[in-house]
Design an enzyme around this catalytic site. Structure first.
Site, PDB file in Angstrom:
ATOM      1  CB  THR A  10      -0.917  -0.100   1.163  1.00  0.00           C
ATOM      2  OG1 THR A  10      -1.979  -1.007   1.232  1.00  0.00           O
ATOM      3  CG2 THR A  10      -1.790   1.400   1.405  1.00  0.00           C
ATOM      4  CG  ASP A  36      -1.690  -6.674  -2.596  1.00  0.00           C
ATOM      5  OD1 ASP A  36      -2.599  -5.981  -2.520  1.00  0.00           O
ATOM      6  OD2 ASP A  36      -1.537  -7.625  -1.686  1.00  0.00           O
TER       7      ASP A  36
END
Ligand code: ASP
Length: 338
Positions: free
Chosen positions: A15, A60
């Site tokens: 993130t 991710d």
């Protein structure tokens, strides 16, 4: 005047550097260097010197595998003498697994490897990424830490003791069975007695192999026979997430044949607890005795993250089954309380 410390920032994804895409947040390799350039604190005269290395592709952290752990380990081993410390920017979802993995992979560590990330990307308002990164940099340059650790929202945790416990709070990590290594307010308050001493001797990197390992969480009413088919000799190790102090259901003696099958197949069974805090104590209750009888390893207060990555590590060192069992129940990197 002391020479400035040199830190390598390794951006793996997650993130902290993501941007909004059509289907949700995605990592973006083109903008991250520019984002770091725009953070004034990273260019403050008191900031350590740093360089950035980005993974390709950025991930991710749900997509992190043994291959990426090896990649992180290889970069650190390659550049170990060039830098005073390493900051690994990583997605929060599997950060505790990766920090655990690297803690085992890197033997004889005498420099800090600090994992951090963010719950809100740096490109967004109210991002926690800037504070996490700047504090991780200060910790990596402090000369106080000589182990793999995880910094997040004011707390520095041992990497192999950390676990993610919130998906939406800034305070996303804790180490329920081990003291914080530092608490960060106006000062960075290191807890000296909790920190590991620097190791002597040359750094040794053990790359992990893709060992077939499983995690089985028991629950009331579990139909164990459904799991019999995976307990073959192909499964080298299994972490059993049991109730409380290491207890498993005893109804119909359903689990025992499966555990015995695993045992006969040579699978190493490690018993951890579903309770985030406290320890496994095999034999304390009658329902945990069968596990002891089949030679299951008492995982004590290890997190599942630590138990899984320790199995990868020990199997990758090609030890005998008895050696692996012995080392699973021993404290190698501060991951378990004896
Ligand atoms: N899904 C993201 C990741 O783990 C979540 C995060 O970074 O906070 O990469």
């Amino acid at each position: 005047m002391n020479a400035k410390k040199r830190i390598l920032i390794l951006y793996t994804g997650g993130t902290i550097g993501m941007v909004p895409g059509r289907e949700g947040y995605i990592p973006d390799s083109s903008s991250f260097r520019q984002v770091l350039r725009s953070i004034p604190d990273l260019h403050h005269p008191d900031m350590a010197e740093w360089e950035l290395e980005q993974f390709s592709p950025l991930l991710d952290s749900s997509d992190i595998t043994v291959r990426e752990w090896n990649k992180i380990g290889r970069v650190i081993a390659r550049d170990y003498d060039r830098y005073d410390g390493f900051v690994v920017l990583h997605g929060t979802d599997t950060m505790a697994y990766s920090a655990s993995a690297l803690s085992f992979m890197l033997e004889n560590l005498s420099k800090p490897v600090v994992f951090t990330g963010a719950q809100i990307p740096l490109c967004q308002l109210r991002s926690d990424g800037r504070d996490n990164l700047i504090n991780a940099m200060a910790i990596a340059a402090s000369g106080k830490v000589h182990e793999v650790c995880l910094y997040f929202h004011g707390v520095l945790l041992r990497g192999n003791r950390a676990t993610k416990y919130s998906s939406d709070q800034f305070a996303a990590f804790d180490s329920p069975n081990a003291p914080h290594l530092a608490d960060v307010g106006i000062q960075i308050g290191y807890h000296e007695s909790a920190l590991r001493a620097p190791c002597q001797g040359p750094l040794r990197l053990t790359e992990f192999e893709e060992i077939p390992i499983g995690v089985l969480k028991v629950f009331p009413g579990i139909q164990f026979d459904l799991f019999a088919s995976i307990m073959t000799e192909r499964l080298r190790g299994v972490v059993l997430e049991t109730f409380g102090a290491g207890n498993i259901p005893s109804y119909g003696h359903a689990l025992l044949p499966i555990i015995e099958k695993a045992y006969r197949s040579g699978t190493i069974i490690t018993v951890c607890s579903q309770c985030p805090q406290g320890t496994v104590s095999l034999g304390a209750y009658a329902v945990s005795k069968p596990l002891r009888d089949v030679g299951a390893v008492n995982g004590r207060d290890m997190t599942t993250e630590a138990a899984v990555t320790k199995l990868y590590y020990l199997f990758s060192r090609h030890l005998t089954k008895e050696e692996i069992k012995e080392q699973m129940s021993r404290d190698l990197r501060g991951e378990l309380t004896l």
